[in-house]
Design an enzyme around this catalytic site. Structure first.
Site, PDB file in Angstrom:
ATOM      1  N   ASN A 112      37.703  25.768 -14.320  1.00 59.20           N
ATOM      2  CA  ASN A 112      37.768  27.185 -13.970  1.00 59.20           C
ATOM      3  C   ASN A 112      38.151  28.080 -15.145  1.00 59.20           C
ATOM      4  O   ASN A 112      38.746  29.133 -14.981  1.00 59.20           O
ATOM      5  CB  ASN A 112      38.685  27.389 -12.754  1.00 59.20           C
ATOM      6  N   HIS A 115      43.556  29.307 -17.895  1.00 56.62           N
ATOM      7  CA  HIS A 115      44.879  29.072 -17.320  1.00 56.62           C
ATOM      8  C   HIS A 115      45.725  30.315 -17.552  1.00 56.62           C
ATOM      9  O   HIS A 115      45.596  30.970 -18.580  1.00 56.62           O
ATOM     10  CB  HIS A 115      45.566  27.881 -18.009  1.00 56.62           C
TER      11      HIS A 115
HETATM   12  P1  IDP Z   1      46.076  27.964 -11.225  1.00 62.66           P
HETATM   13  O1  IDP Z   1      45.420  27.461 -12.500  1.00 62.66           O
HETATM   14  O2  IDP Z   1      45.259  29.014 -10.543  1.00 62.66           O
HETATM   15  O3  IDP Z   1      47.519  28.369 -11.418  1.00 62.66           O
HETATM   16  P2  IDP Z   1      47.111  25.531  -9.960  1.00 62.66           P
HETATM   17  O4  IDP Z   1      47.279  25.344  -8.497  1.00 62.66           O
HETATM   18  O5  IDP Z   1      48.343  25.721 -10.785  1.00 62.66           O
HETATM   19  O6  IDP Z   1      46.064  26.725 -10.179  1.00 62.66           O
HETATM   20  O7  IDP Z   1      46.316  24.269 -10.483  1.00 62.66           O
HETATM   21  C1  IDP Z   1      46.201  24.003 -11.866  1.00 62.66           C
HETATM   22  C2  IDP Z   1      44.781  23.631 -12.189  1.00 62.66           C
HETATM   23  O8  IDP Z   1      44.470  22.398 -11.523  1.00 62.66           O
HETATM   24  C3  IDP Z   1      43.712  24.605 -11.687  1.00 62.66           C
HETATM   25  O9  IDP Z   1      43.502  25.711 -12.532  1.00 62.66           O
HETATM   26  C4  IDP Z   1      42.496  23.706 -11.618  1.00 62.66           C
HETATM   27  O10 IDP Z   1      41.948  23.489 -12.928  1.00 62.66           O
HETATM   28  C5  IDP Z   1      43.104  22.405 -11.132  1.00 62.66           C
HETATM   29  N1  IDP Z   1      43.070  22.294  -9.653  1.00 62.66           N
HETATM   30  C6  IDP Z   1      43.814  22.981  -8.747  1.00 62.66           C
HETATM   31  N2  IDP Z   1      43.533  22.622  -7.492  1.00 62.66           N
HETATM   32  C7  IDP Z   1      42.571  21.659  -7.600  1.00 62.66           C
HETATM   33  C8  IDP Z   1      41.865  20.860  -6.624  1.00 62.66           C
HETATM   34  O11 IDP Z   1      42.049  20.977  -5.416  1.00 62.66           O
HETATM   35  N3  IDP Z   1      40.950  19.969  -7.131  1.00 62.66           N
HETATM   36  C9  IDP Z   1      40.722  19.817  -8.477  1.00 62.66           C
HETATM   37  N4  IDP Z   1      41.376  20.536  -9.403  1.00 62.66           N
HETATM   38  C10 IDP Z   1      42.291  21.451  -8.966  1.00 62.66           C
HETATM   39 MG    MG Z   2      49.171  27.211 -11.952  1.00 66.18          MG
END
Ligand code: IDP
Ligand code: MG
Length: 138
Positions: A112, A115
């Site tokens: 995505n 970060h």
């Molecule tokens: P954020 O980056 O929007 O803060 P977080 O929940 O902190 O999201 O998760 C960290 C990173 O882990 C996300 O940016 C994404 O790359 C990955 N991630 C989060 N949820 C999932 C999931 O359900 N499946 C696979 N990767 C995930």
């Molecule tokens: Mg996060």
């Protein structure tokens, strides 16, 4: 003034989005006060994402984050933690608002593009994880 850590993830660098992401920050009044390109080891990625170590996606996420070069930046502006999260969009790009970085460029919930720290406490930890005081120009 507040600071936050931004990372252009390996998929963002591979897609040629460094300039685009930087332009969005600058256009929105966010100052970049430190910036470098690095490639994390698997262990460095695990340390960075330690809060997620019990999550099912931890191994895949840390493989991905160490799969290629990333650009790490310290951003500074009023309320920049929230501002950056708004520009990024929701974690799942399919739920991200129109015009956000993730909505425009993410290809997967994991891949995505960017970060951003989610609180002052995580911002302090994450900035210190990659930068020492001499590397921050602010
Ligand atoms: P954020 O980056 O929007 O803060 P977080 O929940 O902190 O999201 O998760 C960290 C990173 O882990 C996300 O940016 C994404 O790359 C990955 N991630 C989060 N949820 C999932 C999931 O359900 N499946 C696979 N990767 C995930
Ligand atoms: Mg996060």
């Amino acid at each position: 003034m507040e600071r936050t850590l931004s990372i252009i993830k390996p998929d963002g660098v591979k897609q040629g989005l460094i300039g685009e992401v930087v332009r969005r920050f600058e256009k929105n009044g966010i100052r970049i006060i430190a910036m470098k390109m690095i490639r994390m080891t698997k262990n460095q990625a695990k340390g960075f994402y330690a809060v997620h170590e019990k999550r099912p996606f931890f191994d895949s996420l840390t493989d991905f984050m160490s799969s290629g070069p990333v650009v790490v930046m310290v951003l500074e502006a009023d309320d920049v933690i929230a501002k950056n999260r708004t520009l990024m969009g929701a974690t799942n790009f399919e739920e991200a608002a129109e015009g956000t970085i993730r909505r425009d460029f993410a290809t997967d919930i994991e891949k995505n593009v960017v970060h951003g720290s989610d609180s002052p406490e995580t911002a302090a930890f994450e900035i210190g994880y990659f930068f020492n005081a001499f590397e921050i120009a602010g």
